[in-house]
Design an enzyme around this catalytic site. Structure first.
Site, PDB file in Angstrom:
ATOM      1  N   SER A 110      73.123  67.488  19.966  1.00  0.00           N
ATOM      2  CA  SER A 110      73.038  68.206  21.267  1.00  0.00           C
ATOM      3  C   SER A 110      72.248  67.474  22.314  1.00  0.00           C
ATOM      4  O   SER A 110      71.509  66.727  21.963  1.00  0.00           O
ATOM      5  CB  SER A 110      72.236  69.540  21.112  1.00  0.00           C
ATOM      6  OG  SER A 110      71.744  69.845  22.214  1.00  0.00           O
ATOM      7  N   SER A 111      72.394  67.514  23.518  1.00  0.00           N
ATOM      8  CA  SER A 111      71.590  67.037  24.701  1.00  0.00           C
ATOM      9  C   SER A 111      70.012  67.289  24.526  1.00  0.00           C
ATOM     10  O   SER A 111      69.302  66.673  25.171  1.00  0.00           O
ATOM     11  CB  SER A 111      72.049  67.309  26.108  1.00  0.00           C
ATOM     12  OG  SER A 111      72.122  68.767  26.387  1.00  0.00           O
ATOM     13  N   CYS A 112      69.605  68.292  23.853  1.00  0.00           N
ATOM     14  CA  CYS A 112      68.571  68.757  23.600  1.00  0.00           C
ATOM     15  C   CYS A 112      67.542  67.796  22.818  1.00  0.00           C
ATOM     16  O   CYS A 112      66.273  67.988  22.464  1.00  0.00           O
ATOM     17  CB  CYS A 112      68.341  70.066  23.345  1.00  0.00           C
ATOM     18  SG  CYS A 112      68.565  70.454  21.562  1.00  0.00           S
ATOM     19  N   TYR A 139      65.454  72.937  16.943  1.00  0.00           N
ATOM     20  CA  TYR A 139      66.812  72.674  16.777  1.00  0.00           C
ATOM     21  C   TYR A 139      66.703  70.972  17.095  1.00  0.00           C
ATOM     22  O   TYR A 139      67.758  70.400  16.417  1.00  0.00           O
ATOM     23  CB  TYR A 139      67.632  73.427  17.909  1.00  0.00           C
ATOM     24  CG  TYR A 139      69.050  73.204  17.887  1.00  0.00           C
ATOM     25  CD1 TYR A 139      69.883  73.564  16.908  1.00  0.00           C
ATOM     26  CD2 TYR A 139      69.770  72.423  18.951  1.00  0.00           C
ATOM     27  CE1 TYR A 139      71.537  73.421  16.969  1.00  0.00           C
ATOM     28  CE2 TYR A 139      70.964  72.164  19.284  1.00  0.00           C
ATOM     29  CZ  TYR A 139      71.793  72.833  17.928  1.00  0.00           C
ATOM     30  OH  TYR A 139      73.299  72.622  17.998  1.00  0.00           O
ATOM     31  N   LYS A 143      68.626  68.267  14.522  1.00  0.00           N
ATOM     32  CA  LYS A 143      69.574  67.218  15.186  1.00  0.00           C
ATOM     33  C   LYS A 143      69.262  65.867  15.042  1.00  0.00           C
ATOM     34  O   LYS A 143      70.075  64.832  14.894  1.00  0.00           O
ATOM     35  CB  LYS A 143      70.179  67.791  16.517  1.00  0.00           C
ATOM     36  CG  LYS A 143      70.773  69.097  16.568  1.00  0.00           C
ATOM     37  CD  LYS A 143      71.959  69.097  15.776  1.00  0.00           C
ATOM     38  CE  LYS A 143      72.903  70.065  15.534  1.00  0.00           C
ATOM     39  NZ  LYS A 143      73.809  70.217  14.636  1.00  0.00           N
ATOM     40  N   HIS A 182      74.205  81.451  25.010  1.00  0.00           N
ATOM     41  CA  HIS A 182      73.853  80.652  26.020  1.00  0.00           C
ATOM     42  C   HIS A 182      74.011  81.199  27.344  1.00  0.00           C
ATOM     43  O   HIS A 182      74.406  82.148  27.467  1.00  0.00           O
ATOM     44  CB  HIS A 182      74.631  79.350  25.840  1.00  0.00           C
ATOM     45  CG  HIS A 182      74.137  78.481  24.681  1.00  0.00           C
ATOM     46  ND1 HIS A 182      74.803  78.249  23.507  1.00  0.00           N
ATOM     47  CD2 HIS A 182      73.281  77.660  24.369  1.00  0.00           C
ATOM     48  CE1 HIS A 182      74.398  77.491  22.593  1.00  0.00           C
ATOM     49  NE2 HIS A 182      73.190  77.297  23.055  1.00  0.00           N
TER      50      HIS A 182
END
Ligand code: GFB
Length: 315
Positions: A110-112, A139, A143, A182
């Site tokens: 994920s971009s986070c 999270y 990841k 989301h």
């Protein structure tokens, strides 16, 4: 590099989720069958169950689209689920895939994973260069561990494990529960309810100023097939559209798509999260892949799916 998926035994772990189901649809377009565990028969957080399933079904290609996911409030409310469960899911699947000797494994992040204040747009090299956004650090850590685990399997065992980092996703099969979803599914549901009730306004969390890069899940699924076929490297690869929009503007656009013309009220007791999260996807674009679904068209499709109860989860 070119990897032929024809005739392969492909396992999409998480095939009932928004991403997994989109990938299964996309693979079916190319005539590929996928392996699926019957509902309720495989708990991916249980190592012995995962090992037994993989040993019995012997996939050649594995995609880890299974994860505990959720929006900004769910991440804050359930840090153990987001960290612990995601660590187990990715570790169990990779170990079982390595033991059976799969030809290819694709892990999804994920971009986070990138630092809260990373230089924009965020290139792959920004990983681990600064502190994470607190609202989704649990999270993100899980990841990041998954990316590193895939890289470690490549290095230690010479396996073709790759990782892709999608931007914020939406589309058919999304979670529409107002507390755990989301932003896009939440605002579609709120706009429909406000329209039907004749309300003068709908509530949007935070200030409306954060910027997000959204991608329709069918574009992601197309990119994932492309990466399975054309990407093999230790470094993870970003999957984005390059287009960003403020939360206030996406809320207005959703209002237009569903036919709600009222005002927006910003609830600043709710968190904004990271101020900006635009990925640099030039590595993927350089390989020749392009997104196809614009935001307005994609939102119209998500609204259609919501209206049709097409894979919609209301919580
Ligand atoms: O989509 P979202 O929950 O996740 O929120 P993140 C994006 C932005 O939309 C935040 C605002 O600034 C929210 O405050 N927002 C406005 C809303 N109204 C709403 C609403 O009704 N519901 C929700 N959920 N948001 C997630 C991470 O971060 O991004 C995950 O928490 C994951 O771990 C995912 O990485 C892609 O973009 O802030």
């Amino acid at each position: 590099m070119s990897f032929d998926l024809s005739g392969r035994r492909i396992w999409v772990a998480g095939d009932r989720g928004m991403v997994g189901s989109a990938l299964v649809r996309r693979l079916a377009q190319d005539g590929h069958d996928v392996l699926a565990a019957p509902r309720g028969t495989l708990d991916l957080t249980r190592q012995a169950e995962v090992e037994a399933w993989v040993a019995a079904n012997r996939p050649d290609v594995v995609v880890i689209a299974a994860a505990r996911v959720g929006g900004i409030a769910a991440n804050a409310a359930r840090p153990v689920d987001f960290l612990h469960d995601n660590l187990l899911i990715e570790a169990n699947i990779m170990a079982a895939a390595a033991a059976t000797g799969v030809a290819k494994l694709l892990f999804l992040g994920s971009s986070c994973i990138y630092p809260r204040l990373a230089a924009q747009p965020m290139a792959e090299e920004a990983l681990l260069t600064g502190p994470l956004e607190p609202t989704n650090q649990w999270y993100a850590i899980a990841k990041i561990a998954g990316i590193k685990l895939a890289e470690a399997y490549r290095q230690q065992h010479g396996l073709d494990f790759i990782s892709a980092m999608p931007t914020n996703l939406y589309g058919p099969g999304d979670n529409y529960d107002l507390e755990s979803s989301h932003v896009i599914p939440a605002l579609i549901r709120k706009a429909v309810a406000a329209r039907d009730a004749g309300d003068a306004a709908m509530t949007v969390w935070g200030s409306g100023t954060p910027l997000r890069e959204f991608m329709h899940v069918d574009d992601l699924a197309d990119a994932l097939v492309f990466l399975l076929e054309h990407y093999s490297a230790a470094e993870h690869i970003n999957v984005g559209t390059g287009q960003e929009v403020t939360i206030a503007d996406v809320a207005r656009l959703i209002g237009e798509v569903v036919g709600f013309a009222g005002d927006l009220v910003f609830d600043t007791s709710r968190p904004d999260g990271t101020p900006r999260k635009l990925m640099d996807s030039s590595r993927l674009l350089g390989l020749g892949w392009r997104p196809r679904i614009g935001l307005r068209e994609g939102l119209a499709d998500a609204y259609r799916a919501f209206q049709a109860h097409d894979g919609v989860r209301l919580g």
